[in-house]
Write an enzyme that holds these catalytic residues in place. Structure first.
Site, PDB file in Angstrom:
ATOM      1  N   ASP A 101      50.590 -40.526   6.326  1.00 45.77           N
ATOM      2  CA  ASP A 101      52.049 -40.414   6.390  1.00 45.77           C
ATOM      3  C   ASP A 101      52.488 -39.663   7.641  1.00 45.77           C
ATOM      4  O   ASP A 101      53.384 -40.103   8.379  1.00 45.77           O
ATOM      5  CB  ASP A 101      52.590 -39.697   5.145  1.00 45.77           C
ATOM      6  CG  ASP A 101      52.197 -40.411   3.872  1.00 45.77           C
ATOM      7  OD1 ASP A 101      51.821 -41.593   3.947  1.00 45.77           O
ATOM      8  OD2 ASP A 101      52.247 -39.779   2.802  1.00 45.77           O
ATOM      9  N   SER A 132      57.822 -41.231   2.112  1.00 49.31           N
ATOM     10  CA  SER A 132      57.369 -40.075   2.907  1.00 49.31           C
ATOM     11  C   SER A 132      58.482 -39.176   3.403  1.00 49.31           C
ATOM     12  O   SER A 132      58.498 -38.736   4.560  1.00 49.31           O
ATOM     13  CB  SER A 132      56.512 -40.523   4.099  1.00 49.31           C
ATOM     14  OG  SER A 132      55.292 -40.981   3.643  1.00 49.31           O
ATOM     15  N   SER A 152      58.633 -36.254   2.567  1.00 46.51           N
ATOM     16  CA  SER A 152      57.976 -34.967   2.834  1.00 46.51           C
ATOM     17  C   SER A 152      57.386 -34.938   4.239  1.00 46.51           C
ATOM     18  O   SER A 152      57.573 -33.967   4.974  1.00 46.51           O
ATOM     19  CB  SER A 152      56.925 -34.650   1.772  1.00 46.51           C
ATOM     20  OG  SER A 152      56.009 -35.701   1.660  1.00 46.51           O
ATOM     21  N   GLY A 156      61.445 -38.965  -3.242  1.00 46.39           N
ATOM     22  CA  GLY A 156      60.786 -39.445  -4.461  1.00 46.39           C
ATOM     23  C   GLY A 156      60.664 -40.950  -4.542  1.00 46.39           C
ATOM     24  O   GLY A 156      60.350 -41.496  -5.598  1.00 46.39           O
ATOM     25  N   SER A 178      69.629 -27.167   3.496  1.00 52.73           N
ATOM     26  CA  SER A 178      69.476 -28.612   3.393  1.00 52.73           C
ATOM     27  C   SER A 178      70.665 -29.161   2.645  1.00 52.73           C
ATOM     28  O   SER A 178      71.195 -28.501   1.744  1.00 52.73           O
ATOM     29  CB  SER A 178      68.202 -28.946   2.623  1.00 52.73           C
ATOM     30  OG  SER A 178      68.336 -30.204   2.003  1.00 52.73           O
ATOM     31  N   GLU A 187      51.109 -29.714   3.963  1.00 48.83           N
ATOM     32  CA  GLU A 187      51.269 -30.382   2.664  1.00 48.83           C
ATOM     33  C   GLU A 187      50.061 -30.107   1.753  1.00 48.83           C
ATOM     34  O   GLU A 187      50.209 -29.842   0.569  1.00 48.83           O
ATOM     35  CB  GLU A 187      51.438 -31.885   2.887  1.00 48.83           C
ATOM     36  CG  GLU A 187      51.697 -32.638   1.618  1.00 48.83           C
ATOM     37  CD  GLU A 187      52.685 -33.769   1.804  1.00 48.83           C
ATOM     38  OE1 GLU A 187      53.305 -33.882   2.874  1.00 48.83           O
ATOM     39  OE2 GLU A 187      52.826 -34.546   0.851  1.00 48.83           O
ATOM     40  N   HIS A 224      45.289 -45.847  -0.138  1.00 46.81           N
ATOM     41  CA  HIS A 224      44.238 -44.953  -0.639  1.00 46.81           C
ATOM     42  C   HIS A 224      42.945 -45.122   0.160  1.00 46.81           C
ATOM     43  O   HIS A 224      41.855 -44.884  -0.345  1.00 46.81           O
ATOM     44  CB  HIS A 224      44.000 -45.152  -2.138  1.00 46.81           C
ATOM     45  CG  HIS A 224      45.123 -44.588  -2.968  1.00 46.81           C
ATOM     46  ND1 HIS A 224      45.061 -43.367  -3.598  1.00 46.81           N
ATOM     47  CD2 HIS A 224      46.365 -45.074  -3.230  1.00 46.81           C
ATOM     48  CE1 HIS A 224      46.210 -43.136  -4.225  1.00 46.81           C
ATOM     49  NE2 HIS A 224      47.023 -44.156  -4.023  1.00 46.81           N
ATOM     50  N   THR A 225      43.096 -45.532   1.387  1.00 45.95           N
ATOM     51  CA  THR A 225      41.949 -45.609   2.294  1.00 45.95           C
ATOM     52  C   THR A 225      41.907 -44.396   3.224  1.00 45.95           C
ATOM     53  O   THR A 225      40.849 -44.071   3.751  1.00 45.95           O
ATOM     54  CB  THR A 225      42.019 -46.891   3.151  1.00 45.95           C
ATOM     55  OG1 THR A 225      43.355 -47.015   3.650  1.00 45.95           O
ATOM     56  CG2 THR A 225      41.681 -48.125   2.326  1.00 45.95           C
ATOM     57  N   ASP A 226      43.052 -43.724   3.416  1.00 41.03           N
ATOM     58  CA  ASP A 226      43.066 -42.661   4.442  1.00 41.03           C
ATOM     59  C   ASP A 226      42.127 -41.514   4.090  1.00 41.03           C
ATOM     60  O   ASP A 226      41.350 -41.056   4.925  1.00 41.03           O
ATOM     61  CB  ASP A 226      44.495 -42.181   4.773  1.00 41.03           C
ATOM     62  CG  ASP A 226      45.276 -41.563   3.639  1.00 41.03           C
ATOM     63  OD1 ASP A 226      44.815 -41.597   2.468  1.00 41.03           O
ATOM     64  OD2 ASP A 226      46.383 -41.029   3.912  1.00 41.03           O
TER      65      ASP A 226
HETATM   66  C1  GLA Z   1      50.377 -41.058  -0.214  1.00 43.40           C
HETATM   67  C2  GLA Z   1      49.589 -40.062   0.612  1.00 43.40           C
HETATM   68  C3  GLA Z   1      48.837 -40.744   1.749  1.00 43.40           C
HETATM   69  C4  GLA Z   1      48.033 -41.927   1.239  1.00 43.40           C
HETATM   70  C5  GLA Z   1      48.885 -42.826   0.326  1.00 43.40           C
HETATM   71  C6  GLA Z   1      48.075 -43.907  -0.318  1.00 43.40           C
HETATM   72  O1  GLA Z   1      51.400 -41.608   0.556  1.00 43.40           O
HETATM   73  O2  GLA Z   1      50.447 -39.093   1.146  1.00 43.40           O
HETATM   74  O3  GLA Z   1      48.011 -39.816   2.414  1.00 43.40           O
HETATM   75  O4  GLA Z   1      46.867 -41.507   0.586  1.00 43.40           O
HETATM   76  O5  GLA Z   1      49.526 -42.083  -0.682  1.00 43.40           O
HETATM   77  O6  GLA Z   1      47.625 -44.806   0.627  1.00 43.40           O
END
Ligand code: GLA
Length: 384
Positions: A173, A127, A129, A123, A68, A161, A35-37
């Site tokens: 991601d 990542s 997605s 899920g 898919s 996204e 949660h720093t991005d």
């Molecule tokens: C998800 C989001 C990222 C990032 C993380 C937390 O993966 O897609 O952009 O914010 O949560 O670090």
């Protein structure tokens, strides 16, 4: 059948011809920096050996057809649906979102047929997605001969996204999935998008990263993610800075004193200290001290649990059990409210740590976790 062969076989079966090529993009885990991005801060993810593969060929008529292996029926859409965010939904929205983002950026996107197969679990917070977005992006750029340097791909995939699918995620991601390199973690400054490939030699250190899929259902993850993002942005506004990245750890106490409520203070403390933990982890890795990063990983977890409040009982159980079984450090990875934990362990101890987590789960009556050891792997690429 491996994932690339599944994509090819799916393409042949669905469309009755050979694909023009195959493009792959991996999932990711984040070693540290959560949660720093979206706070313009620092992250240190790496790409996984698990990949999504897209087999594709151009198709006349300016339409896109996507099959898919998640679904029997292919999804077909044209420019009208691609140009209106929300018109295509479900997994195909990630594909339509990429077409949308490319078109919005002024590119003449070729019509195409695509077949998607994936080893990235959906899920689980690894990542999937970003993997499908990036593999589709690589395919369409190549098929159309588009003038789009790879340095710009992460922002475009993120836009798919954010603006088409509607998830307000940051740049981590897609950057990890596109720019990851085998044997390295990706140190990314999310403000400048500068990257440095940091050697992350697990084998050389006799270590392994164990990824534990908590199998916890994502509970309100989307709404909670957006709420965390909002409170960070409000706090930055209160503090008069562009983003929480601009609060150095040395100024943390002064910044906290200017915030009105305890919850916001804790959110800010997480982000500010987490940025510093990324920098400290990078310094240790540069010095070849991989094992010594363990305590930083565990401190990151405590911060997510107590200050950012994004963990769930299954996740905390996995971290505690891994640490009790001898992991050097363990933390949740990804957005939170479920997903995966990573643990830094002696290579020879990975199975025992996995067994200890499985046992702790059984004692609490949780669905058994998934476990696998991973190596930092390469990013999005054409397979031929
Ligand atoms: C998800 C989001 C990222 C990032 C993380 C937390 O993966 O897609 O952009 O914010 O949560 O670090």
């Amino acid at each position: 059948m491996n994932v690339a062969d599944r994509a090819t076989a799916g393409f042949r079966q669905r469309y009755g011809v050979e694909p023009a090529g195959r493009w792959a993009a991996p999932g990711r885990v984040n070693l540290i920096g959560e949660h720093t991005d979206y706070n313009d801060g620092f992250v240190l993810p790496f790409a996984l050996p698990l990949r999504t593969v897209v087999a594709a060929a151009p198709a006349p008529g300016g339409r896109w057809t996507v099959w898919s292996e998640l679904d029997d029926e292919p999804v077909e859409f044209g420019a009208a649906e691609a140009d209106e965010p929300g018109r295509v939904d479900g997994w195909a929205a990630y594909v339509a979102g990429v077409v949308w983002a490319l078109r919005a950026d002024g590119h003449d996107v070729p019509g195409a047929r695509l077949a998607v197969a994936s080893d990235v679990p959906v899920g689980s917070g690894l990542s999937s997605s970003a993997a499908i977005e990036s593999a589709v992006l690589a395919a369409l750029v190549d098929l159309g001969g588009l003038d789009l340097p790879a340095g710009r791909w992460p922002r475009l995939a993120q836009r798919a996204e954010n603006d088409y699918v509607g998830a307000p995620t940051g740049i981590m991601d897609q950057s990890a999935v596109i720019r990851g390199r085998a044997g390295h973690a990706l140190f990314l400054d999310c403000r400048t998008e500068e990257v440095e490939q940091i050697p992350f030699d697990l084998d050389g250190a006799g270590l392994a990263v164990l990824v534990i899929d908590s199998r916890a259902p994502h509970r309100h993850a989307d709404g909670e993610y957006a709420a965390r993002r909002r409170s960070c942005e409000q706090a930055a506004a209160t503090l008069g800075v562009t983003a929480l990245r601009d609060v150095p750890v040395a100024d943390l106490d002064a910044a906290l004193a200017r915030l009105g409520d305890d919850e916001t203070r804790r959110r800010v403390r997480h982000v500010v200290t987490e940025n510093q933990r990324v920098l400290d982890t990078v310094a240790l890795l540069r010095a070849g001290r991989v094992r010594d990063t363990g305590p930083l990983l565990t401190a990151s977890h405590a911060s997510m649990r107590d200050d950012f409040e994004i963990t769930v009982p299954e996740i905390d159980t996995a971290v505690e059990a891994a640490l009790s079984a001898g992991a050097y450090g363990a933390r949740m990875t990804g957005g939170g409210f479920g997903g995966c934990v990573l643990a830094l362990v002696d290579a020879g101890a990975a199975d025992a740590v996995a067994a200890a987590v499985t046992e702790a789960y059984a004692e609490r009556g949780f669905t058994a976790p998934g476990t696998l050891t991973v190596q930092p792997s390469g990013g999005a690429t054409r397979l031929g």
